[in-house]
Design a protein around this motif. Sequence first.
Motif, PDB file in Angstrom:
ATOM      1  N   ARG A   1       0.845  -1.200   0.000  1.00 44.20           N
ATOM      2  CA  ARG A   1       0.000   0.000   0.000  1.00 44.20           C
ATOM      3  C   ARG A   1       0.877   1.245   0.000  1.00 44.20           C
ATOM      4  N   PRO A   2       0.408   2.316  -0.631  1.00 43.96           N
ATOM      5  CA  PRO A   2       1.175   3.565  -0.626  1.00 43.96           C
ATOM      6  C   PRO A   2       1.185   4.212   0.759  1.00 43.96           C
ATOM      7  N   ASN A   3       2.263   4.904   1.056  1.00 50.21           N
ATOM      8  CA  ASN A   3       2.361   5.677   2.295  1.00 50.21           C
ATOM      9  C   ASN A   3       1.905   7.105   2.023  1.00 50.21           C
ATOM     10  N   ILE A   4       1.132   7.645   2.958  1.00 54.53           N
ATOM     11  CA  ILE A   4       0.677   9.029   2.848  1.00 54.53           C
ATOM     12  C   ILE A   4       1.849   9.961   3.161  1.00 54.53           C
ATOM     13  N   ASP A   5       2.048  10.952   2.307  1.00 53.02           N
ATOM     14  CA  ASP A   5       3.060  11.993   2.505  1.00 53.02           C
ATOM     15  C   ASP A   5       2.469  13.277   1.925  1.00 53.02           C
ATOM     16  N   LEU A   6       1.740  14.011   2.766  1.00 52.84           N
ATOM     17  CA  LEU A   6       0.991  15.177   2.294  1.00 52.84           C
ATOM     18  C   LEU A   6       1.888  16.274   1.734  1.00 52.84           C
TER      19      LEU A   6
ATOM     20  N   LEU B   1      -9.572  14.974  -7.254  1.00 49.35           N
ATOM     21  CA  LEU B   1      -8.235  14.407  -7.170  1.00 49.35           C
ATOM     22  C   LEU B   1      -7.566  14.965  -5.918  1.00 49.35           C
ATOM     23  N   ASP B   2      -7.079  14.072  -5.088  1.00 43.92           N
ATOM     24  CA  ASP B   2      -6.310  14.472  -3.904  1.00 43.92           C
ATOM     25  C   ASP B   2      -4.909  13.904  -4.044  1.00 43.92           C
ATOM     26  N   PHE B   3      -3.945  14.751  -3.842  1.00 40.86           N
ATOM     27  CA  PHE B   3      -2.547  14.364  -3.981  1.00 40.86           C
ATOM     28  C   PHE B   3      -2.012  14.051  -2.591  1.00 40.86           C
ATOM     29  N   LEU B   4      -1.908  12.761  -2.301  1.00 44.16           N
ATOM     30  CA  LEU B   4      -1.635  12.283  -0.946  1.00 44.16           C
ATOM     31  C   LEU B   4      -0.228  11.746  -0.772  1.00 44.16           C
ATOM     32  N   THR B   5       0.529  11.633  -1.843  1.00 46.11           N
ATOM     33  CA  THR B   5       1.851  11.036  -1.769  1.00 46.11           C
ATOM     34  C   THR B   5       2.746  11.640  -2.841  1.00 46.11           C
ATOM     35  N   GLY B   6       3.937  11.137  -2.918  1.00 44.62           N
ATOM     36  CA  GLY B   6       4.880  11.597  -3.929  1.00 44.62           C
ATOM     37  C   GLY B   6       4.613  10.999  -5.297  1.00 44.62           C
ATOM     38  N   LYS B   7       5.594  11.115  -6.170  1.00 45.44           N
ATOM     39  CA  LYS B   7       5.451  10.744  -7.578  1.00 45.44           C
ATOM     40  C   LYS B   7       5.320   9.242  -7.825  1.00 45.44           C
ATOM     41  N   ASP B   8       5.666   8.429  -6.844  1.00 43.69           N
ATOM     42  CA  ASP B   8       5.632   6.973  -7.055  1.00 43.69           C
ATOM     43  C   ASP B   8       4.224   6.396  -7.083  1.00 43.69           C
ATOM     44  N   TRP B   9       3.230   7.203  -6.710  1.00 48.61           N
ATOM     45  CA  TRP B   9       1.851   6.721  -6.664  1.00 48.61           C
ATOM     46  C   TRP B   9       0.934   7.752  -7.317  1.00 48.61           C
TER      47      TRP B   9
END
Length: 173
Positions: free
Chosen positions: A7-12, A66-74
């Motif tokens: 699962r992706p990690n959240i990184d606001l 669209l919510d941007f919750l992480t970096g470019k990897d997700w």
Amino acid sequence: MANHSSRPNIDLAAGKQVLNEHLPRVLSLRGKTLAELGWQQPSDRTLLVPMHGIHQGVGEDYLLRLDFLTGKDWPPSAKFVNPVTFDYQIGADQHHLPIITSPELHVHSAYQGNDGRTIQLICCSAVFQYYDVVHGGEDSILWRSSDTFLTTLSAVERAFVTHYSGRFPRHGG
């Protein structure tokens, strides 16, 4: 790059940075401003994008958040929302969702994940929730760090054109 097994990690903070970097690029590719596209940016990590579907000669409007919750990897989080609240409540707002079932994308009004959560799921590898529910699939469809949210929008737009079947009913779905 995204993968099917974690699962992706959240990184606001990274999400905010991704939107700041990608928004000008996407607007340039579309050749229009936010206002000309009818898009809204209610926060430094959120973008609201109008969508439109035509089924049996009837056109209907939707709002994709669209919510941007992480970096470019997700990829960004994506869900269809009530245009008044800009949110989605399971059991109350399903009529704000399009019925789309395509090989690339499927909209679920209430998807029960293996972890017991029930969420709206736009089942598509260009959407955060696809990875958050640890969906399996072919490696060839994985989100790549070089992708932008235009990948997400393009997948949704293609599905509207080719596989849109109307609106979820007000009750049920």
